[in-house]
Design a protein around this motif. Structure first.
Motif, PDB file in Angstrom:
ATOM      1  N   LYS A 215      28.820  39.381  27.694  1.00 50.99           N
ATOM      2  CA  LYS A 215      29.199  38.245  28.716  1.00 50.99           C
ATOM      3  C   LYS A 215      27.993  37.344  28.663  1.00 50.99           C
ATOM      4  N   TYR A 216      28.265  36.437  27.558  1.00 48.25           N
ATOM      5  CA  TYR A 216      27.081  35.344  27.785  1.00 48.25           C
ATOM      6  C   TYR A 216      27.393  34.392  28.488  1.00 48.25           C
ATOM      7  N   ALA A 217      28.289  33.780  28.995  1.00 49.19           N
ATOM      8  CA  ALA A 217      27.615  32.667  30.105  1.00 49.19           C
ATOM      9  C   ALA A 217      27.575  33.339  30.967  1.00 49.19           C
ATOM     10  N   LYS A 218      27.511  34.551  31.697  1.00 48.09           N
ATOM     11  CA  LYS A 218      26.991  34.853  33.237  1.00 48.09           C
ATOM     12  C   LYS A 218      25.449  35.362  32.933  1.00 48.09           C
ATOM     13  N   ASN A 219      25.322  35.731  31.987  1.00 44.54           N
ATOM     14  CA  ASN A 219      24.262  35.947  31.994  1.00 44.54           C
ATOM     15  C   ASN A 219      22.884  34.814  31.784  1.00 44.54           C
ATOM     16  N   SER A 220      23.429  34.354  31.204  1.00 44.92           N
ATOM     17  CA  SER A 220      22.463  33.217  30.669  1.00 44.92           C
ATOM     18  C   SER A 220      22.051  32.482  32.326  1.00 44.92           C
ATOM     19  N   SER A 221      23.353  31.985  32.724  1.00 48.83           N
ATOM     20  CA  SER A 221      23.488  31.393  34.596  1.00 48.83           C
ATOM     21  C   SER A 221      22.239  32.106  34.979  1.00 48.83           C
ATOM     22  N   VAL A 222      22.677  33.785  35.488  1.00 52.08           N
ATOM     23  CA  VAL A 222      21.948  34.669  35.934  1.00 52.08           C
ATOM     24  C   VAL A 222      20.073  34.326  35.033  1.00 52.08           C
ATOM     25  N   LEU A 223      19.997  34.660  34.228  1.00 48.37           N
ATOM     26  CA  LEU A 223      19.125  34.425  33.816  1.00 48.37           C
ATOM     27  C   LEU A 223      18.219  32.605  33.978  1.00 48.37           C
ATOM     28  N   VAL A 224      18.769  31.843  33.464  1.00 53.56           N
ATOM     29  CA  VAL A 224      18.172  30.551  34.428  1.00 53.56           C
ATOM     30  C   VAL A 224      18.107  30.557  35.648  1.00 53.56           C
TER      31      VAL A 224
ATOM     32  N   LEU B  35      13.151  39.248  30.973  1.00 51.26           N
ATOM     33  CA  LEU B  35      13.004  37.855  30.269  1.00 51.26           C
ATOM     34  C   LEU B  35      12.421  36.796  31.486  1.00 51.26           C
ATOM     35  N   SER B  36      13.661  37.210  32.105  1.00 50.85           N
ATOM     36  CA  SER B  36      13.159  36.683  33.848  1.00 50.85           C
ATOM     37  C   SER B  36      11.651  35.800  33.803  1.00 50.85           C
ATOM     38  N   PHE B  37      11.447  37.008  34.088  1.00 49.35           N
ATOM     39  CA  PHE B  37       9.921  36.680  34.793  1.00 49.35           C
ATOM     40  C   PHE B  37       9.427  36.316  33.282  1.00 49.35           C
ATOM     41  N   VAL B  38       9.255  36.958  32.202  1.00 50.71           N
ATOM     42  CA  VAL B  38       8.199  35.725  31.206  1.00 50.71           C
ATOM     43  C   VAL B  38       8.520  34.402  30.825  1.00 50.71           C
ATOM     44  N   ILE B  39       9.760  34.414  31.341  1.00 50.34           N
ATOM     45  CA  ILE B  39       9.777  32.103  31.268  1.00 50.34           C
ATOM     46  C   ILE B  39       9.451  32.025  32.204  1.00 50.34           C
ATOM     47  N   GLY B  40       9.479  32.908  33.385  1.00 51.01           N
ATOM     48  CA  GLY B  40       9.014  32.183  34.935  1.00 51.01           C
ATOM     49  C   GLY B  40       7.376  31.770  34.648  1.00 51.01           C
ATOM     50  N   TRP B  41       7.184  32.596  35.179  1.00 49.46           N
ATOM     51  CA  TRP B  41       5.493  32.914  34.735  1.00 49.46           C
ATOM     52  C   TRP B  41       5.185  32.053  33.442  1.00 49.46           C
ATOM     53  N   THR B  42       5.793  31.950  32.325  1.00 47.05           N
ATOM     54  CA  THR B  42       5.100  31.530  31.797  1.00 47.05           C
ATOM     55  C   THR B  42       5.097  30.234  31.208  1.00 47.05           C
ATOM     56  N   THR B  43       6.618  29.490  32.081  1.00 44.05           N
ATOM     57  CA  THR B  43       7.065  27.975  32.355  1.00 44.05           C
ATOM     58  C   THR B  43       5.927  27.532  33.626  1.00 44.05           C
ATOM     59  N   ALA B  44       5.162  28.403  35.034  1.00 47.70           N
ATOM     60  CA  ALA B  44       4.478  27.981  36.244  1.00 47.70           C
ATOM     61  C   ALA B  44       3.339  27.831  35.649  1.00 47.70           C
ATOM     62  N   TRP B  45       2.887  28.431  34.725  1.00 45.70           N
ATOM     63  CA  TRP B  45       1.425  28.334  33.955  1.00 45.70           C
ATOM     64  C   TRP B  45       1.615  27.323  32.974  1.00 45.70           C
ATOM     65  N   LEU B  46       2.394  26.649  32.377  1.00 40.29           N
ATOM     66  CA  LEU B  46       1.962  25.822  31.348  1.00 40.29           C
ATOM     67  C   LEU B  46       2.250  24.649  32.416  1.00 40.29           C
ATOM     68  N   HIS B  47       3.209  24.314  33.353  1.00 41.28           N
ATOM     69  CA  HIS B  47       3.575  23.369  34.584  1.00 41.28           C
ATOM     70  C   HIS B  47       2.015  23.220  35.391  1.00 41.28           C
ATOM     71  N   ILE B  48       1.441  23.740  35.603  1.00 42.92           N
ATOM     72  CA  ILE B  48       0.406  24.120  36.589  1.00 42.92           C
ATOM     73  C   ILE B  48      -0.508  22.989  35.860  1.00 42.92           C
TER      74      ILE B  48
END
Lengths: 393, 93
Positions: free
Chosen positions: A22-31, A317-330
């Motif tokens: 269910k690639y399409a659905k799960n990747s949209s949820v992940l994003v 995976l969402s937590f890792v992506i969101g948290w890491t990008t937030a750090w890089l962003h700041i």
């Protein structure tokens, strides 16, 4: 033990295969989920970084700042009060100061002008705080130290002299004798430092008046008592203590601010949509899959574990992506929030904060993002795993 | 390779990356702490009460020396309208 590990590996295998199918659905949820955690974390990190900078740097502000209010607005305070304040037992020094805002019509910028008396000793901070030049000397008249931002905005290049207008539109000329170093930008981005008399001349303030008094106290425990005595001596005085300044910076960065509320509401609505999506029932294909698994001998427990593992992988995976990008962003300057923070400012200092990396903040983000998602999946997981095979096939 | 092993490998890579991030943050904070020694002296000498971030309005430039009414003092019936105003909660009296 080996069997148990093999069992868990099989569950993870099947869960990942399921997610890939269910690639399409799960990747949209992940994003979407990563984006929610990114916004949420970024706000928490930038406020935490600004608060940390403020509380660290402003630890050494003067113990008491005394201003004069009239009709609810700040006005000049009579210099004669300086002796009365200095006479209070426990006051070690009183420094008069003139400061205000100079709006430059040519550039549209607001500069903060600070005028200090000649007696101020700059020797302790000279080397570090100046990129070039020196602080105003005692024999000078209109020497100033400016930030690099101000120098660029005024278009000085190699020139040293520039002109401002007094309120009566007569001109006053200043000589730039020093430029603040880049490392002091968080305090000096819009600052023009000059002597007290020069600032009085620029704002046409009479020599008997200043903007405020900086009061230094021998024993910090006596600050509030001395502040009370000052309010009793000077009618209509506004007395701001160091404790109040630090308290202000403790409370101004909060979820109740406009941006904070927006971040919170975005996160809340995203969770509602995700939970609704999860709880809204399964497709025919998913029901058929569960039925086939049951016919093949899978227990309800196994199916629940597979569904829960799927949710856990997406959430992790969402937590890792969101948290890491937030750090890089700041760390890269917080470009998402800087337009709001700087607003219509013409002077645009870099927001260069490094938030403290604390376990409590990370746990807070994790608990407020991942746990609600996992909780929202419990009932749909249970419903999906209790389907009777014969009712579907 | 099994999906489970790939997943464990991804987690290991993520952990290594996060450790590098933590190290970088610690390094940057140490640099900031060194700068802070002189910045504190500067704030003490000049009596600087606020961070110079928002310079568009006096009540967001000097949060510590403003009061709740300041955003509405520009003229009678004035509304708070500067963008940076939405970032901060009102200072406590």
């Amino acid at each position: 033990m080996q069997n148990r590990l093999n069992y868990l590996a099989n569950i993870v295998d099947y869960s990942i295969s399921g997610l890939c199918r269910k690639y399409a659905k799960n990747s949209s949820v992940l994003v979407a989920f990563s984006l929610v955690i990114f916004v949420f974390s970024s706000f928490l990190l930038i406020t935490s970084g600004l608060k940390d900078s403020a509380l660290r740097l402003l630890q050494s502000v003067p113990d008491i700042t005394v201003q004069q209010l009239s009709a609810g607005r700040q006005v000049g305070i009579d210099r004669a009060w300086q002796e009365n304040i200095a006479a209070i037992w426990g006051v070690s020094a009183v420094t008069p100061r003139v400061w205000g805002y100079y709006f430059d019509e040519t550039t549209g910028a607001n500069f903060t002008v600070v005028g200090l008396p000649e007696a101020v000793d700059y020797s302790k901070i000279h080397d570090f705080t100046l990129a070039q030049g020196h602080y105003p000397t005692t024999h000078s008249v209109n020497e100033v130290v400016i930030s690099d931002n101000v120098r660029i905005l005024l278009g000085l290049n190699d020139r040293k002299f520039f002109t401002f207008f007094r309120p009566g539109l007569s001109q006053i000329s200043f000589e730039t004798v020093g430029v603040f170093s880049k490392t002091t930008e968080i305090l000096t981005a819009d600052l023009i430092l000059m002597k007290l008399t020069a600032a009085q001349d620029l704002f046409l303030i009479v020599p008997q008046q200043v903007t405020d008094f900086l009061v230094y106290v021998t024993n910090p425990l006596e600050t509030n008592t001395i502040a009370r005595k000052i309010t009793e001596i000077i009618p209509g005085a506004r007395v701001v203590t160091k404790e109040q300044i630090l308290k202000t910076y403790n409370v101004v960065f909060d979820w109740r601010s406009g941006v904070g509320s927006v971040c919170l509401l975005v996160a809340l609505f995203a969770f509602i949509i995700l939970a609704w999506d999860k709880a809204s029932g399964m497709s025919e294909e998913e029901k058929r899959e569960v039925a086939i698994l049951k016919l093949l001998g899978w227990q309800t427990r196994d199916i629940m574990l597979v569904r829960f593992t799927e949710s856990l992988i997406v959430a992790f995976l969402s937590f890792v992506i969101g948290w890491t990008t937030a750090w890089l962003h700041i760390l890269a300057g917080g470009s998402l929030f800087s337009p709001v923070l700087l607003g219509w400012s013409v002077l645009r200092p870099e927001i260069n904060v490094v938030p403290p990396l604390t376990f409590s903040d990370t746990l807070l983000i994790f608990v407020l993002s991942v746990v609600p998602y996992l909780c929202a999946t419990i009932i749909p997981v249970w419903k999906s795993s209790t389907i009777r095979a014969e009712s579907v096939l | 390779m099994r999906h489970a092993y790939v997943f464990v490998l991804i987690i290991a890579c993520v952990l290594v990356f996060e450790l590098c991030l933590i190290q970088t943050v610690e390094h940057l904070r140490n640099e900031k702490n060194n700068d802070a020694i002189y910045l504190k002296k500067m704030a003490h000498s000049f009596g600087l009460s606020d961070l110079a971030i928002s310079t568009e309005a006096r009540y967001t430039r000097h949060l510590a020396l403003t009061d709740r009414g300041a955003p509405f003092m520009d003229h009678v019936g004035s509304l708070e309208h500067f963008p940076s105003g939405i970032f901060y909660c009102p200072p406590q009296d």
